[in-house]
Write an enzyme that holds these catalytic residues in place. Sequence first.
Site, PDB file in Angstrom:
ATOM      1  N   ASP A   1       0.859  -1.190   0.000  1.00  0.00           N
ATOM      2  CA  ASP A   1       0.000   0.000   0.000  1.00  0.00           C
ATOM      3  C   ASP A   1       0.894   1.239   0.000  1.00  0.00           C
ATOM      4  OD1 ASP A   1      -2.290   1.476   0.090  1.00  0.00           O
ATOM      5  OD2 ASP A   1      -2.730   1.122   2.197  1.00  0.00           O
TER       6      ASP A   1
ATOM      7  N   GLU B   1      -6.711   4.989  -8.589  1.00  0.00           N
ATOM      8  CA  GLU B   1      -7.971   5.524  -8.067  1.00  0.00           C
ATOM      9  C   GLU B   1      -8.574   6.630  -8.917  1.00  0.00           C
ATOM     10  OE1 GLU B   1      -9.854   6.449  -3.714  1.00  0.00           O
ATOM     11  OE2 GLU B   1      -7.958   5.415  -4.002  1.00  0.00           O
TER      12      GLU B   1
ATOM     13  N   LYS C   1      -9.872   1.910  -8.880  1.00  0.00           N
ATOM     14  CA  LYS C   1     -10.421   2.084  -7.533  1.00  0.00           C
ATOM     15  C   LYS C   1     -11.560   3.102  -7.549  1.00  0.00           C
ATOM     16  CE  LYS C   1      -7.706   2.009  -3.734  1.00  0.00           C
ATOM     17  NZ  LYS C   1      -6.543   2.358  -2.879  1.00  0.00           N
TER      18      LYS C   1
ATOM     19  N   THR D   1     -13.203   0.799  -2.860  1.00  0.00           N
ATOM     20  CA  THR D   1     -12.469   1.258  -1.677  1.00  0.00           C
ATOM     21  C   THR D   1     -13.389   2.046  -0.738  1.00  0.00           C
ATOM     22  OG1 THR D   1     -10.437   2.357  -0.981  1.00  0.00           O
ATOM     23  CG2 THR D   1     -11.662   3.404  -2.777  1.00  0.00           C
TER      24      THR D   1
ATOM     25  N   PHE E   1     -11.837  -1.387   5.055  1.00  0.00           N
ATOM     26  CA  PHE E   1     -10.825  -0.691   5.857  1.00  0.00           C
ATOM     27  C   PHE E   1     -10.874  -1.163   7.308  1.00  0.00           C
ATOM     28  CE2 PHE E   1      -9.581   3.393   3.414  1.00  0.00           C
ATOM     29  CZ  PHE E   1      -9.491   2.681   2.236  1.00  0.00           C
TER      30      PHE E   1
END
Length: 337
Positions: free
Chosen positions: A27, A106, A142, A167, A189
Amino acid sequence: MSLSPVKRQKMQSALEQLKQHTVVVADTGDFNAIEEFKPQDATTNPSLILAAARMPAYQHLLDEAIEHGRKLGGTEEEQVTNAMDKLFVSFGLEILKKIPGRVSTEVDARLSFDTDGMIQRALRLIKLYEEAGIKKRRILIKLSSTWEGIKAGKELEEKHGIHCNMTLLFSFAQAVACAEAQVTLISPFVGRILDWHKENTDKKSYEPSEDPGVVSVTKIYNYYKKFGYKTVVMGASFRNTGEIKALAGCDYLTISPGLLAELSKDSSKVPPALSPKEAQACDLQKLPLDEKQFRWLHNEDRMAVEKLSDGIRKFAADAVKLEAMIKEKMLSTKNGK
């Protein structure tokens, strides 16, 4: 002389053991960290790209992105948007040189409630990758896990064959809607759920197995496996290695360089905590969801509502900072500085 399996196990780091049960994803937008820990895949987001774009080592990517934006012309706003897209893709291209799998790129968080806007931006990003010789199978787009984002993901998967990574996922309702939309992957998350509980309840510390983020991802994983959903579960946003070990066996886990380093120096045993077999035995009922049910169930989860909107705001704020950096650099090069 070859080592016995028991001794070999003792010598393996927690990271090496984790990789036997779970696909490990880095990440980060920092290529050096990717080289060091050799993950299968990598994920980026506006905050990570902003941090990387400020590093002197990556200024050439910023310069190339600005040049690309200028070349396409249009208003200043259009040039900045095109430069942003190019910058995100440039980081993705560099990362793809260092990993065997896929990179997640993203879509601007400011489009989180605009289904058509997300689809159009995703198609532009994929076009940039294809122009650089990268096939779309190596990219995950994303998208925020709003109702509009999930609809965009469904359309991108079905009509365009574009793989999506949903996400900012905090609620069970979001996870079920994503599975029903048959998106490729979700990123629930963990750490941000823990943050919320620490801030909003009297309990300030948790054992890893009781961590509310771990509990949430475990439930999602078990639901997906019990009912045969193909969508990949990738736990994200970790605060400590205890959370990571408590999710060993999850399909994928995306981990920051700092925690990857901790795991690589840790020699404790990491047995699988999740498995499809155990998921089958879970007492979970199938949950039918239409838009009204989704919105109500998600709304009933105060933590998820607050963390989703907070996450969108933070990613949007970092996108604005990145735009400002691009504008400033465009102006200074235009004036010959």
